[in-house]
Design an enzyme around this catalytic site. Sequence first.
Site, PDB file in Angstrom:
ATOM      1  N   ASP A 260       2.649  -0.758  11.702  1.00  0.00           N
ATOM      2  CA  ASP A 260       2.597  -2.113  12.270  1.00  0.00           C
ATOM      3  C   ASP A 260       3.904  -2.874  12.068  1.00  0.00           C
ATOM      4  OD1 ASP A 260       2.360  -2.282   9.543  1.00  0.00           O
ATOM      5  OD2 ASP A 260       0.754  -3.759   9.538  1.00  0.00           O
TER       6      ASP A 260
ATOM      7  N   THR B  10       4.276   2.496   5.528  1.00  0.00           N
ATOM      8  CA  THR B  10       2.864   2.099   5.639  1.00  0.00           C
ATOM      9  C   THR B  10       2.192   3.010   6.655  1.00  0.00           C
ATOM     10  OG1 THR B  10       1.329   0.444   6.526  1.00  0.00           O
ATOM     11  CG2 THR B  10       3.605   0.222   7.217  1.00  0.00           C
TER      12      THR B  10
ATOM     13  N   ASP C  70      -0.025   2.136   8.608  1.00  0.00           N
ATOM     14  CA  ASP C  70      -0.505   1.341   9.749  1.00  0.00           C
ATOM     15  C   ASP C  70       0.415   1.374  10.977  1.00  0.00           C
ATOM     16  OD1 ASP C  70      -2.580   0.572   8.072  1.00  0.00           O
ATOM     17  OD2 ASP C  70      -1.523  -1.233   7.413  1.00  0.00           O
TER      18      ASP C  70
ATOM     19  N   ASP D 148       5.543  -5.186   5.826  1.00  0.00           N
ATOM     20  CA  ASP D 148       6.155  -6.488   6.131  1.00  0.00           C
ATOM     21  C   ASP D 148       6.027  -7.506   4.994  1.00  0.00           C
ATOM     22  OD1 ASP D 148       3.478  -6.793   6.557  1.00  0.00           O
ATOM     23  OD2 ASP D 148       3.656  -7.690   8.548  1.00  0.00           O
TER      24      ASP D 148
ATOM     25  N   ARG E 241      -5.175  -2.013   9.397  1.00  0.00           N
ATOM     26  CA  ARG E 241      -5.074  -3.464   9.198  1.00  0.00           C
ATOM     27  C   ARG E 241      -5.315  -4.206  10.514  1.00  0.00           C
ATOM     28  NH1 ARG E 241      -0.569  -6.452   5.757  1.00  0.00           N
ATOM     29  NH2 ARG E 241       0.772  -5.398   7.231  1.00  0.00           N
TER      30      ARG E 241
ATOM     31  N   ARG F  41       0.955  -5.246  -5.810  1.00  0.00           N
ATOM     32  CA  ARG F  41       1.149  -6.478  -5.031  1.00  0.00           C
ATOM     33  C   ARG F  41       1.319  -7.590  -6.056  1.00  0.00           C
ATOM     34  NH1 ARG F  41      -3.066  -3.871  -1.189  1.00  0.00           N
ATOM     35  NH2 ARG F  41      -1.752  -3.244   0.530  1.00  0.00           N
TER      36      ARG F  41
ATOM     37  N   GLY G 124       0.837  -1.212   0.000  1.00  0.00           N
ATOM     38  CA  GLY G 124       0.000   0.000   0.000  1.00  0.00           C
ATOM     39  C   GLY G 124       0.868   1.257   0.000  1.00  0.00           C
TER      40      GLY G 124
HETATM   41  O1  F6P Z   1      -1.601  -1.329   4.824  1.00  0.00           O
HETATM   42  C1  F6P Z   1      -2.180  -0.129   4.466  1.00  0.00           C
HETATM   43  C2  F6P Z   1      -3.653  -0.292   4.271  1.00  0.00           C
HETATM   44  O2  F6P Z   1      -4.180   0.961   3.885  1.00  0.00           O
HETATM   45  C3  F6P Z   1      -4.411  -0.854   5.477  1.00  0.00           C
HETATM   46  O3  F6P Z   1      -4.652   0.119   6.448  1.00  0.00           O
HETATM   47  C4  F6P Z   1      -5.640  -1.416   4.816  1.00  0.00           C
HETATM   48  O4  F6P Z   1      -6.168  -2.481   5.560  1.00  0.00           O
HETATM   49  C5  F6P Z   1      -5.135  -1.898   3.487  1.00  0.00           C
HETATM   50  O5  F6P Z   1      -3.923  -1.211   3.244  1.00  0.00           O
HETATM   51  C6  F6P Z   1      -6.067  -1.666   2.326  1.00  0.00           C
HETATM   52  O6  F6P Z   1      -5.506  -2.258   1.211  1.00  0.00           O
HETATM   53  P1  F6P Z   1      -5.955  -2.049  -0.296  1.00  0.00           P
HETATM   54  O7  F6P Z   1      -5.083  -0.978  -0.861  1.00  0.00           O
HETATM   55  O8  F6P Z   1      -5.677  -3.353  -0.953  1.00  0.00           O
HETATM   56  O9  F6P Z   1      -7.394  -1.662  -0.303  1.00  0.00           O
END
Ligand code: F6P
Length: 328
Positions: free
Chosen positions: A134, A130, A132, A107, A176, A76, A15
């Site tokens: 995390d 990120t 998050d 991660d 997340r 991804r 992300g």
């Molecule tokens: O890891 C960053 C994040 O924005 C999280 O907070 C969230 O759960 C996820 O990515 C959303 O992912 P996507 O971009 O696949 O919707």
Amino acid sequence: MTNKIKKIAVLTSGGDAPGMNAAIRSVVRTCAYYNIECAGVYRGFQGMIEGDFKAFNARSVKDIINKGGTILKTARSTEFRTPEGRQKAYESLKKEGIEALVVIGGDGSFTGALQFNKEFNFPVMGIPGTIDNDIFGTTHTLGYDTALNTVVEAVDKIRDTASSHNRLFFVEVMGRDVGHIALNVGVGAGAEEILIPEENLGLDRLLESLRRSKKSGKSSSIVIVAEGDKIGKTVFELKDYVEEHMVEYEVRVSVLGHMQRGGSPSCFDRVLASRMGVKAVETILEGQSNFMVGLINDKIQLTPLENAVKGKSKINKELMRVSDIMTT
Ligand code: F6P
């Protein structure tokens, strides 16, 4: 500084997060400073497989320190999870004369980088990016501070309408599986309750707390809900549940979503990104590999990538206590 490496590549993966561009800029400019070549890899590991590279010099990264998102794009890649995909990526890098890689991501991206290093003995360094927060081995990931400010601003705006209508709002925030954004924003925006995965408040205690606050004279309330919380109901189900059990409340839901990942990075994130990029490149030039650059006790420090992937970031217990006290 021993300098056998002649060319470094940088990519963003997972992300996007505000501050990634500032980190790309820092990696590129540090390479320029040490007179080594630098390539940008577009679309993360997928771009590495497809040889989507561009030579970058110090001027290529002008006017990006203030921009959200990532100029390198991000993806991804499922192909990179296969041995064939990683083999292709290795061949692309070799063909381009790239000898080390800086991965800016979370991660999942670090797990991919480590696997790649194990298979091809290819030097890799991680920069945590990120919203998050995390990741083990740093108190702050890139983008986290900006996201906190973005979310606090959004919640302040929701508060205006909540208090005008005497409403209760459930505001769902990202994060997340962790509650760092929720906890900090909850305290910073003066939320009534904060639901985070690290502590299951339970439905009864939530109702009890809302009743108490109504009794104490509060006419509107904000409840911050981390997307990964463990209460067992979605924010929309929570709304129905509370309206059913507390008819005195008119409830609304706001899911902030991906706007939390956007926007110009805060000064903190820009400075952090600049520091991390310098350290990542200098560590490679010292002949080291497999580390993540992080911020610990306000110092830029290295954590083995393996520990960064396996370890868990910890929720701030002192802040949880502060939050309890603030809601009396
Ligand atoms: O890891 C960053 C994040 O924005 C999280 O907070 C969230 O759960 C996820 O990515 C959303 O992912 P996507 O971009 O696949 O919707």
